[in-house]
Enzyme design. Structure first.
Site, PDB file in Angstrom:
ATOM      1  N   ARG A 111     -54.055  18.695   6.628  1.00  0.00           N
ATOM      2  CA  ARG A 111     -54.019  20.136   6.907  1.00  0.00           C
ATOM      3  C   ARG A 111     -53.196  21.155   5.678  1.00  0.00           C
ATOM      4  NH1 ARG A 111     -55.110  17.949  11.636  1.00  0.00           N
ATOM      5  NH2 ARG A 111     -53.587  16.074  10.860  1.00  0.00           N
ATOM      6  N   THR A 112     -52.114  20.195   5.388  1.00  0.00           N
ATOM      7  CA  THR A 112     -51.416  21.039   4.453  1.00  0.00           C
ATOM      8  C   THR A 112     -52.035  21.145   2.919  1.00  0.00           C
ATOM      9  OG1 THR A 112     -49.439  19.967   5.446  1.00  0.00           O
ATOM     10  CG2 THR A 112     -49.085  20.758   3.238  1.00  0.00           C
ATOM     11  N   ARG A 119     -46.106  17.392  -2.289  1.00  0.00           N
ATOM     12  CA  ARG A 119     -45.594  16.461  -1.321  1.00  0.00           C
ATOM     13  C   ARG A 119     -45.533  14.827  -1.881  1.00  0.00           C
ATOM     14  NH1 ARG A 119     -48.717  15.494   4.417  1.00  0.00           N
ATOM     15  NH2 ARG A 119     -47.617  17.543   4.706  1.00  0.00           N
ATOM     16  N   LYS A 176     -47.215   4.490 -13.558  1.00  0.00           N
ATOM     17  CA  LYS A 176     -47.143   3.642 -14.756  1.00  0.00           C
ATOM     18  C   LYS A 176     -45.461   3.811 -14.977  1.00  0.00           C
ATOM     19  CE  LYS A 176     -51.320   5.082 -17.274  1.00  0.00           C
ATOM     20  NZ  LYS A 176     -51.760   6.270 -18.314  1.00  0.00           N
ATOM     21  N   HIS A 216     -40.009  20.093   5.772  1.00  0.00           N
ATOM     22  CA  HIS A 216     -41.547  20.550   5.255  1.00  0.00           C
ATOM     23  C   HIS A 216     -41.588  22.146   5.701  1.00  0.00           C
ATOM     24  CE1 HIS A 216     -45.767  20.682   5.367  1.00  0.00           C
ATOM     25  NE2 HIS A 216     -46.132  19.718   6.195  1.00  0.00           N
TER      26      HIS A 216
HETATM   27  C1  NCD Z   1     -46.869  16.692   9.281  1.00  0.00           C
HETATM   28  C2  NCD Z   1     -45.933  16.039   8.150  1.00  0.00           C
HETATM   29  O1  NCD Z   1     -46.808  15.861   7.084  1.00  0.00           O
HETATM   30  O2  NCD Z   1     -44.908  15.908   8.157  1.00  0.00           O
HETATM   31  N1  NCD Z   1     -48.065  17.056   9.130  1.00  0.00           N
HETATM   32  C3  NCD Z   1     -48.545  18.002   8.749  1.00  0.00           C
HETATM   33  O3  NCD Z   1     -48.287  18.570   7.616  1.00  0.00           O
HETATM   34  N2  NCD Z   1     -49.185  19.085   9.624  1.00  0.00           N
HETATM   35  C4  NCD Z   1     -46.439  16.023  10.510  1.00  0.00           C
HETATM   36  C5  NCD Z   1     -46.801  14.526  10.740  1.00  0.00           C
HETATM   37  O4  NCD Z   1     -47.452  13.997   9.652  1.00  0.00           O
HETATM   38  O5  NCD Z   1     -46.584  13.971  11.475  1.00  0.00           O
END
Ligand code: NCD
Length: 308
Positions: free
Chosen positions: A59-60, A110, A89, A138
């Protein structure tokens, strides 16, 4: 090195004040309307957005990419940066960030290590957005959670909200609880096995922000909650996999529990064991709408970081 504060990075939910949040939520409403009418203003034409993911994401990453495309930007991306990039590396996160931002106008990142996206931001002269740094935070997920709550309940204060089931490791729970401390009279209940209770530093931070909270190990008060924010046990953050196996089925939101209650259910997804499939058809299940709101919120956040 200190972070350049004239650049509008998004690194932690704690950085926003109430006014920022109100502006972003209003902007998000405009984005939603524009998307639904098919008339999105291409405010990011000629911009390049880099989406760099060192951890899995559905999703993100896709909603940030779609948000950038809707606004007319172009995208460069790495979905498996841990293997594909020179960090593999031995290149540092700082050097990686410098390079990416010499090609792109903004970077969404991320990373599995807490604090690493802030390290990248320290060397960045262009905006960096934290799309999840380990078990830490997040923030953009928290803004979309906020938007979803406001849209459904019409308010962000006077909420009785529960968070389950892994507040120790869940970055989405941490970030959302932080944001909700800006609003009056919210009550937090963390529902989890004792071993997965929120970390003491986090609870101290909530206390400093004046939050009212408790930690319990049952779902007995389900009917009292306006919102139940579920998140899977964060398997990848457990040092001992046997521990994960031990706790993973301690709590499940069942159809029987939910049916007839007014409690709205949010979940950042992916859903693993924490919500029975039979719950999806109930009017309480908001999690798929929530995920869709991610598109509109991330459009608003890209514009915020670009100073627009
Ligand atoms: C979340 C995350 O990555 O922290 N997912 C997301 O971004 N929608 C929640 C999860 O992975 O449990």
């Amino acid at each position: 090195m200190a972070i350049n504060t004239s650049v509008k990075h998004i690194l932690t939910a704690g950085q926003f004040n109430k006014e920022d949040l109100e502006n972003i939520l209003q902007r998000t409403e405009v984005m939603e309307k524009e998307c639904k009418s098919g008339e999105v203003k291409k405010l990011l034409t000629n911009k390049i957005v880099a989406c760099i993911f060192f951890e899995p994401s559905t999703r993100t990453r896709l909603s940030f990419s779609a948000a950038a495309l809707k606004l007319g930007a172009q995208i460069i991306s790495a979905e498996n940066a841990a293997l594909d990039f020179s960090v593999h590396k031995g290149e540092s996160i700082e050097d990686t960030a410098r390079m990416i931002l010499s090609y792109a106008d903004l970077m969404v990142m991320r990373h599995p290590r807490a604090g690493s996206v802030s390290l990248a931001a320290e060397v960045a002269k262009k905006p960096v957005i934290n799309a999840g740094d380990g078990g830490n935070e997040h923030p953009t997920q928290a803004v979309l959670d906020l938007y979803t709550i406001k849209k459904r309940l019409g308010r962000l204060d006077d909420l009785n909200i529960a968070f389950g089931f892994d507040p120790k490791h869940s970055r989405t729970i941490r970030s959302l609880a932080l944001l909700l401390t800006h609003y009056k009279n919210n009550r937090f209940t963390f529902v989890c096995s004792e071993a997965l209770a929120p970390l003491p530093e986090f609870l101290k931070d909530l206390e400093k922000r004046g939050a009212r909270f408790e930690v319990i190990s049952n779902l007995d008060r389900w009917q009292d909650y306006d919102i139940f924010y579920a998140n899977r046990l964060q398997e990848e953050r457990f040092k001992d996999k046997n521990e994960f196996e031990k706790y993973r089925r301690d709590f499940v939101i069942t159809r029987k529990l939910v049916e007839g209650s007014k409690t709205m259910i949010l979940d950042p997804l992916p859903r693993i064991d924490e919500i029975e499939l039979g719950v999806d058809a109930l009017p309480n299940a908001l999690y798929f709408d929530q995920a869709q709101n991610g598109l509109y919120v991330r459009m608003a956040l890209l514009l915020y970081s670009m100073g627009m």
